[in-house]
Design an enzyme around this catalytic site. Structure first.
Site, PDB file in Angstrom:
ATOM      1  CE  LYS A  14      -1.817  -1.134   4.057  1.00 29.40           C
ATOM      2  NZ  LYS A  14      -1.331  -2.490   4.319  1.00 29.40           N
ATOM      3  CB  CYS A  38      -4.233   0.029  -7.284  1.00 25.08           C
ATOM      4  SG  CYS A  38      -2.431   0.013  -7.360  1.00 25.08           S
TER       5      CYS A  38
HETATM    6  N1  LIG Z   1       1.348   1.985  -6.701  1.00 25.62           N
HETATM    7  C1  LIG Z   1       0.841   1.003  -5.966  1.00 25.62           C
HETATM    8  O1  LIG Z   1       0.410   1.183  -4.833  1.00 25.62           O
HETATM    9  C2  LIG Z   1       0.814  -0.399  -6.516  1.00 25.62           C
HETATM   10  C3  LIG Z   1       0.594  -1.475  -5.635  1.00 25.62           C
HETATM   11  C4  LIG Z   1       0.574  -2.763  -6.162  1.00 25.62           C
HETATM   12  C5  LIG Z   1       0.743  -2.973  -7.530  1.00 25.62           C
HETATM   13  N2  LIG Z   1       0.926  -1.899  -8.352  1.00 25.62           N
HETATM   14  C6  LIG Z   1       1.135  -2.163  -9.774  1.00 25.62           C
HETATM   15  O2  LIG Z   1       2.534  -2.084 -10.030  1.00 25.62           O
HETATM   16  C7  LIG Z   1       2.762  -1.528 -11.319  1.00 25.62           C
HETATM   17  C8  LIG Z   1       3.640  -0.297 -11.212  1.00 25.62           C
HETATM   18  O3  LIG Z   1       2.929   0.689 -10.476  1.00 25.62           O
HETATM   19  P1  LIG Z   1       3.631   2.006  -9.943  1.00 25.62           P
HETATM   20  O4  LIG Z   1       2.614   2.723  -9.114  1.00 25.62           O
HETATM   21  O5  LIG Z   1       4.943   1.662  -9.330  1.00 25.62           O
HETATM   22  O6  LIG Z   1       3.877   2.783 -11.329  1.00 25.62           O
HETATM   23  P2  LIG Z   1       4.673   4.133 -11.579  1.00 25.62           P
HETATM   24  O7  LIG Z   1       3.964   4.828 -12.662  1.00 25.62           O
HETATM   25  O8  LIG Z   1       4.917   4.848 -10.278  1.00 25.62           O
HETATM   26  O9  LIG Z   1       6.102   3.636 -12.127  1.00 25.62           O
HETATM   27  C9  LIG Z   1       6.284   2.971 -13.322  1.00 25.62           C
HETATM   28  C10 LIG Z   1       7.693   3.263 -13.821  1.00 25.62           C
HETATM   29  O10 LIG Z   1       7.959   2.404 -14.930  1.00 25.62           O
HETATM   30  C11 LIG Z   1       8.789   3.141 -15.821  1.00 25.62           C
HETATM   31  N3  LIG Z   1       8.819   2.485 -17.140  1.00 25.62           N
HETATM   32  C12 LIG Z   1       7.903   2.511 -18.141  1.00 25.62           C
HETATM   33  N4  LIG Z   1       8.298   1.775 -19.174  1.00 25.62           N
HETATM   34  C13 LIG Z   1       9.498   1.244 -18.846  1.00 25.62           C
HETATM   35  C14 LIG Z   1      10.417   0.382 -19.501  1.00 25.62           C
HETATM   36  N5  LIG Z   1      10.155  -0.106 -20.713  1.00 25.62           N
HETATM   37  N6  LIG Z   1      11.549   0.048 -18.856  1.00 25.62           N
HETATM   38  C15 LIG Z   1      11.814   0.526 -17.635  1.00 25.62           C
HETATM   39  N7  LIG Z   1      10.990   1.347 -16.959  1.00 25.62           N
HETATM   40  C16 LIG Z   1       9.842   1.702 -17.550  1.00 25.62           C
HETATM   41  C17 LIG Z   1       8.199   4.528 -15.799  1.00 25.62           C
HETATM   42  O11 LIG Z   1       9.105   5.493 -16.299  1.00 25.62           O
HETATM   43  C18 LIG Z   1       7.910   4.695 -14.298  1.00 25.62           C
HETATM   44  O12 LIG Z   1       8.995   5.264 -13.620  1.00 25.62           O
HETATM   45  C19 LIG Z   1       1.384  -1.277 -11.923  1.00 25.62           C
HETATM   46  O13 LIG Z   1       0.992  -2.378 -12.687  1.00 25.62           O
HETATM   47  C20 LIG Z   1       0.509  -1.153 -10.697  1.00 25.62           C
HETATM   48  O14 LIG Z   1      -0.827  -1.487 -10.969  1.00 25.62           O
HETATM   49  C21 LIG Z   1       0.979  -0.619  -7.881  1.00 25.62           C
END
Ligand SMILES: NC(=O)c1ccc[n+]([C@@H]2O[C@H](COP(=O)([O-])OP(=O)(O)OC[C@H]3O[C@@H](n4cnc5c(N)ncnc54)[C@H](O)[C@@H]3O)[C@@H](O)[C@H]2O)c1
Length: 446
Positions: free
Chosen positions: A157, A266
């Site tokens: 979270k 999410c």
């Molecule tokens: N944020 C949360 O609380 C949370 C919790 C559980 C799961 N998730 C899942 O985890 C995943 C990531 O979420 P997040 O919140 O960390 O996303 P985010 O947007 O904060 O980060 C994603 C990162 O990936 C990078 N990126 C994009 N394409 C790329 C590539 N080809 N190579 C390397 N880096 C690349 C982006 O520049 C960005 O920095 C999502 O699928 C989300 O649903 C998120």
């Protein structure tokens, strides 16, 4: 162990820092070069409690490094984690372009066996797509390198991400190869000491588990919001009802807080993507559709109450907004209820004076400079000269303000409490007009 993480956002950075903290050698790779430059200078691009210290400690120890170089990233880790975004596509399904781009990168640069671990939230069947992409690129390269694809959804979270990662409720590992399960068991052993939290299953079930968890939580929230709206109309107090049902151990107290709707990176996109998955296989997910409909409506409730209070005339009014992030302890404003409220207020001709303990920069990034938005440095400044206060995010700093001061600073003593954190009777006695969510006729019409 050697680990590479693709994506240095909320999930990737926390995963990388926590895996480094227990002794692994971690390379975090991101295509966002300015982000990597910032990280290399010791600056953390997001707000997550204690993440800065964790990252700098492990970076200084040489266990955590950052790069934009794909060859370096793929060359490093036996484990290649995919933790990139899966935003909603136009039709509500999960956009897999970033996940598949990482699969492509891994396949283009790998020279040895790799375990590709999907940590992004992805629809059922994505591991197959990742596998196909890697296989086709390897085929084009004319190599027959071995690899495995694993589903390892993340349940952290925002706001408590480090604690959640270090002491997870469960570690879901979906594989079709017992050897990979064992390797992940070793990687996760430091987080799995108290009792065995690793739940091994098949890949499709692991992919669905993540959506099931978020959809269940979103359903609980929408259920309570539906009941809150009903409570208001029948003269009941949803907070008393919440106590009444939470005491039932089959229901429990968590995630049954009524409010001004769920947001964040999410729940909205995951419930939508799950409904879309259902549609694609010919199943009408009626409940999931309703959960989203109730939430969309709930995000309008604060505005409707404000508009109702001012007889539909908000032109020239100023509303103080406390809290912009979608929940406390994060700067994340993706799908935040504050955005729906502010945009509706602007549409109606009102101005907003807003304060959030950490999301000011993010709000400025989203909205830029505009005459009808003043991003204030503190909670009191947001109140100055405002016609009413709307509490949108329940940061602890807002929980017990000096109400005499609030009354002095506001032009009108009116509070719209989008999280039911204030006591209606106490505020009414102090001369406020109080509007909560589902708190009965006496409270809302006081
Ligand atoms: N944020 C949360 O609380 C949370 C919790 C559980 C799961 N998730 C899942 O985890 C995943 C990531 O979420 P997040 O919140 O960390 O996303 P985010 O947007 O904060 O980060 C994603 C990162 O990936 C990078 N990126 C994009 N394409 C790329 C590539 N080809 N190579 C390397 N880096 C690349 C982006 O520049 C960005 O920095 C999502 O699928 C989300 O649903 C998120």
């Amino acid at each position: 162990m050697k680990v590479t993480i693709f994506g240095s956002g909320y999930v990737g950075l926390v995963t990388g820092a926590c895996l480094a903290e227990v002794g692994n050698e971690v390379v975090c790779m991101d295509v966002d070069r300015p982000k990597i430059e910032q990280l290399n200078k010791g600056k953390i691009p997001i707000y997550e409690p204690d993440l800065d210290r964790l990252v700098s400690r492990n970076a200084e120890a040489g266990r955590l490094t950052f790069t934009s170089d794909p060859a370096e990233a793929v060359g490093h880790g036996l484990f290649q984690f995919i933790a990139v975004g899966t935003p909603p596509d136009q039709d509500g399904s999960a956009d897999l372009q970033y996940v598949l781009a990482v699969a492509q990168t891994i396949a283009e640069h790998m020279t040895d066996y790799r375990i590709v671990v999907d940590k992004s939230t992805v629809p059922v069947g994505t591991a197959d797509k990742v596998r196909e992409r890697i296989r086709s690129v390897l085929g084009r390269r004319g190599t027959h390198l071995q690899f495995d694809v694993v589903s390892n959804p993340e349940f952290l979270k925002e706001g408590a991400a480090i604690d959640d990662f270090m002491k997870p409720d469960r570690i879901v590992v979906g594989t079709d190869n017992p050897r990979t399960t064992e390797l992940l068991r070793v990687l996760y052993a430091p987080f799995n000491r108290n009792h065995d939290r690793l739940i091994a299953m098949d890949i499709r079930s692991a992919e669905l588990t993540k959506y099931a968890a978020n959809a269940m939580l979103a359903t609980k929230i929408s259920f309570m919001n539906e009941l809150a709206n009903l409570a208001e109309r029948v003269g009941a107090d949803i907070e008393q009802v919440r106590n009444g049902i939470g005491s039932d151990s089959r229901i429990g107290y968590s995630f049954i807080y009524p409010g001004c709707g769920y947001g964040g990176s999410c729940f909205p996109k995951d419930v939508s993507a799950l409904e879309r998955t259902a549609m694609e296989v010919g199943y009408d997910a009626m409940l999931l559709r309703s959960v989203q409909g109730v939430n969309r409506r709930q995000k309008q409730v604060l505005f409707d109450k404000i508009s109702g209070h001012f007889d539909g005339d908000l032109k020239g009014r100023t509303i103080a907004v406390w809290g912009l992030a979608f929940k406390p302890n994060t700067d994340d404003m993706r799908d935040a209820p504050s955005r729906v409220l502010m945009e509706a207020l602007w549409e109606a001709g009102a101005k907003v004076r807003a304060y959030d303990p950490v999301a000011e920069k993010e709000a400025h990034r989203i909205y830029g400079d505009r005459a009808d938005l003043c991003l204030c440095d503190n909670a009191d400044a947001a109140l100055e000269g405002a016609d009413a206060l709307a509490l949108v995010t329940e940061w602890s700093v807002f929980r017990s303000p000096d109400f005499d001061q609030v009354k002095r600073l506001l032009k009108g003593p009116v509070i719209f409490d989008g999280r039911n954190i204030y006591d209606p009777e106490y505020l009414t006695e102090r001369g406020f007009r109080y509007y909560g969510i589902g708190r009965g006729r006496s409270a809302t019409d006081s």
